[in-house]
Scaffold this motif. Structure first.
Motif, PDB file in Angstrom:
ATOM      1  N   LEU A  89      35.913  48.930  33.804  1.00 37.14           N
ATOM      2  CA  LEU A  89      36.801  47.774  33.957  1.00 37.14           C
ATOM      3  C   LEU A  89      36.022  46.465  33.941  1.00 37.14           C
ATOM      4  O   LEU A  89      36.511  45.448  33.444  1.00 37.14           O
ATOM      5  N   GLY A  90      34.802  46.473  34.476  1.00 35.66           N
ATOM      6  CA  GLY A  90      33.976  45.267  34.463  1.00 35.66           C
ATOM      7  C   GLY A  90      33.601  44.857  33.053  1.00 35.66           C
ATOM      8  O   GLY A  90      33.704  43.677  32.683  1.00 35.66           O
ATOM      9  N   VAL A  91      33.167  45.823  32.244  1.00 36.50           N
ATOM     10  CA  VAL A  91      32.833  45.526  30.848  1.00 36.50           C
ATOM     11  C   VAL A  91      34.082  45.058  30.101  1.00 36.50           C
ATOM     12  O   VAL A  91      34.035  44.092  29.326  1.00 36.50           O
ATOM     13  N   SER A  92      35.210  45.712  30.358  1.00 38.39           N
ATOM     14  CA  SER A  92      36.464  45.302  29.717  1.00 38.39           C
ATOM     15  C   SER A  92      36.858  43.886  30.120  1.00 38.39           C
ATOM     16  O   SER A  92      37.315  43.104  29.282  1.00 38.39           O
ATOM     17  N   ILE A  94      34.825  41.479  31.042  1.00 38.39           N
ATOM     18  CA  ILE A  94      33.911  40.539  30.390  1.00 38.39           C
ATOM     19  C   ILE A  94      34.329  40.325  28.937  1.00 38.39           C
ATOM     20  O   ILE A  94      34.368  39.189  28.447  1.00 38.39           O
ATOM     21  N   LEU A  95      34.651  41.424  28.236  1.00 37.07           N
ATOM     22  CA  LEU A  95      35.108  41.304  26.851  1.00 37.07           C
ATOM     23  C   LEU A  95      36.408  40.509  26.761  1.00 37.07           C
ATOM     24  O   LEU A  95      36.574  39.672  25.872  1.00 37.07           O
ATOM     25  N   LEU A  96      37.336  40.765  27.696  1.00 32.73           N
ATOM     26  CA  LEU A  96      38.585  40.004  27.725  1.00 32.73           C
ATOM     27  C   LEU A  96      38.307  38.530  27.990  1.00 32.73           C
ATOM     28  O   LEU A  96      38.926  37.654  27.393  1.00 32.73           O
ATOM     29  N   GLY A  97      37.361  38.251  28.896  1.00 37.14           N
ATOM     30  CA  GLY A  97      37.003  36.868  29.178  1.00 37.14           C
ATOM     31  C   GLY A  97      36.448  36.166  27.947  1.00 37.14           C
ATOM     32  O   GLY A  97      36.824  35.022  27.650  1.00 37.14           O
ATOM     33  N   LEU A  98      35.575  36.836  27.216  1.00 37.16           N
ATOM     34  CA  LEU A  98      35.021  36.241  25.995  1.00 37.16           C
ATOM     35  C   LEU A  98      36.103  36.022  24.945  1.00 37.16           C
ATOM     36  O   LEU A  98      36.147  34.970  24.280  1.00 37.16           O
ATOM     37  N   PHE A  99      36.991  37.004  24.811  1.00 38.62           N
ATOM     38  CA  PHE A  99      38.093  36.866  23.860  1.00 38.62           C
ATOM     39  C   PHE A  99      39.023  35.726  24.254  1.00 38.62           C
ATOM     40  O   PHE A  99      39.454  34.944  23.413  1.00 38.62           O
ATOM     41  N   SER A 100      39.319  35.616  25.542  1.00 40.16           N
ATOM     42  CA  SER A 100      40.236  34.554  25.982  1.00 40.16           C
ATOM     43  C   SER A 100      39.597  33.169  25.836  1.00 40.16           C
ATOM     44  O   SER A 100      40.308  32.203  25.574  1.00 40.16           O
ATOM     45  N   ILE A 101      38.279  33.095  25.966  1.00 36.16           N
ATOM     46  CA  ILE A 101      37.604  31.808  25.721  1.00 36.16           C
ATOM     47  C   ILE A 101      37.732  31.437  24.249  1.00 36.16           C
ATOM     48  O   ILE A 101      38.024  30.274  23.910  1.00 36.16           O
ATOM     49  N   SER A 102      37.539  32.424  23.364  1.00 37.00           N
ATOM     50  CA  SER A 102      37.643  32.136  21.930  1.00 37.00           C
ATOM     51  C   SER A 102      39.069  31.753  21.533  1.00 37.00           C
ATOM     52  O   SER A 102      39.263  31.021  20.563  1.00 37.00           O
ATOM     53  N   GLN A 103      40.061  32.225  22.272  1.00 36.62           N
ATOM     54  CA  GLN A 103      41.459  31.922  21.965  1.00 36.62           C
ATOM     55  C   GLN A 103      42.008  30.758  22.797  1.00 36.62           C
ATOM     56  O   GLN A 103      43.186  30.424  22.682  1.00 36.62           O
ATOM     57  N   MET A 115      39.827  40.371  37.652  1.00 40.43           N
ATOM     58  CA  MET A 115      39.521  41.781  37.490  1.00 40.43           C
ATOM     59  C   MET A 115      38.030  42.043  37.711  1.00 40.43           C
ATOM     60  O   MET A 115      37.649  43.046  38.309  1.00 40.43           O
ATOM     61  N   LEU A 116      37.180  41.114  37.275  1.00 39.56           N
ATOM     62  CA  LEU A 116      35.744  41.260  37.480  1.00 39.56           C
ATOM     63  C   LEU A 116      35.396  41.199  38.970  1.00 39.56           C
ATOM     64  O   LEU A 116      34.580  41.987  39.455  1.00 39.56           O
ATOM     65  N   ILE A 117      36.050  40.313  39.698  1.00 35.14           N
ATOM     66  CA  ILE A 117      35.834  40.227  41.141  1.00 35.14           C
ATOM     67  C   ILE A 117      36.278  41.521  41.825  1.00 35.14           C
ATOM     68  O   ILE A 117      35.592  42.045  42.704  1.00 35.14           O
ATOM     69  N   TYR A 121      34.019  44.209  44.016  1.00 35.59           N
ATOM     70  CA  TYR A 121      34.433  44.685  45.337  1.00 35.59           C
ATOM     71  C   TYR A 121      34.505  46.214  45.360  1.00 35.59           C
ATOM     72  O   TYR A 121      34.080  46.850  46.329  1.00 35.59           O
ATOM     73  N   GLY A 122      35.006  46.822  44.284  1.00 34.87           N
ATOM     74  CA  GLY A 122      35.048  48.277  44.191  1.00 34.87           C
ATOM     75  C   GLY A 122      33.653  48.880  44.206  1.00 34.87           C
ATOM     76  O   GLY A 122      33.415  49.926  44.821  1.00 34.87           O
ATOM     77  N   TRP A 123      32.700  48.218  43.560  1.00 33.07           N
ATOM     78  CA  TRP A 123      31.316  48.680  43.566  1.00 33.07           C
ATOM     79  C   TRP A 123      30.757  48.647  44.993  1.00 33.07           C
ATOM     80  O   TRP A 123      30.066  49.569  45.416  1.00 33.07           O
ATOM     81  N   LYS A 124      31.100  47.585  45.718  1.00 34.76           N
ATOM     82  CA  LYS A 124      30.657  47.452  47.108  1.00 34.76           C
ATOM     83  C   LYS A 124      31.241  48.573  47.971  1.00 34.76           C
ATOM     84  O   LYS A 124      30.544  49.168  48.798  1.00 34.76           O
ATOM     85  N   ILE A 125      32.510  48.895  47.770  1.00 34.24           N
ATOM     86  CA  ILE A 125      33.151  49.985  48.515  1.00 34.24           C
ATOM     87  C   ILE A 125      32.487  51.317  48.175  1.00 34.24           C
ATOM     88  O   ILE A 125      32.243  52.146  49.057  1.00 34.24           O
ATOM     89  N   ALA A 126      32.175  51.538  46.889  1.00 35.36           N
ATOM     90  CA  ALA A 126      31.524  52.785  46.481  1.00 35.36           C
ATOM     91  C   ALA A 126      30.155  52.926  47.142  1.00 35.36           C
ATOM     92  O   ALA A 126      29.796  54.017  47.596  1.00 35.36           O
TER      93      ALA A 126
END
Length: 134
Positions: A89-92, A94-103, A115-117, A121-126
């Protein structure tokens, strides 16, 4: 215990479990569509295998939710599965963020940042669960 780790209540767990079971059945139906409509080939076999794994995973989650059978370490997900989901989800995001910047789409960019935040947080819980298991 913070807000995100509080129990949602047994009734909501059963309801979510039944929805998750419906998702698993949809994946199984997609396997049936592939088998009935696709020619036997490399892509159809791999696609069916991927759908079968997703269906199995959703059935397992549904079972845990509906019958109140958490993992032996607690929770629905193991720390490694939680980290894997966070990475995907983090990689997705980031890709969505780059795409939304281009658009020039600010709404999608804010959603990707949120979603990145959540993934961080999920990584911290894990990590916290992994420390508690050892």
């Amino acid at each position: 215990m913070n807000f995100y780790e509080q129990s949602s209540g047994r009734g909501l767990e059963i309801f979510i479990g039944l929805i998750v079971l419906l998702i698993a059945l949809i994946f199984a139906a997609l396997i049936g569509l592939i088998v009935s409509n696709a020619s036997f080939g490399y892509s159809s076999v791999l696609g069916s295998l991927a759908l079968a794994l997703c269906s199995y995973w959703f059935v397992k989650l549904s079972y845990r939710l509906v019958f109140n059978k958490p993992r032996s370490g607690g929770g629905l997900f193991s720390p490694n599965i939680l980290k894997t989901g966070c990475v995907l989800l983090g990689v997705s995001s980031i890709l969505l963020g780059l795409f939304s910047i281009s658009q020039n789409d600010i709404g999608s960019l804010l959603g990707a940042l949120g979603m990145l935040i959540a993934c961080l947080y999920g990584w911290k819980i894990a990590n916290k669960r992994k420390d508690n298991e050892t």
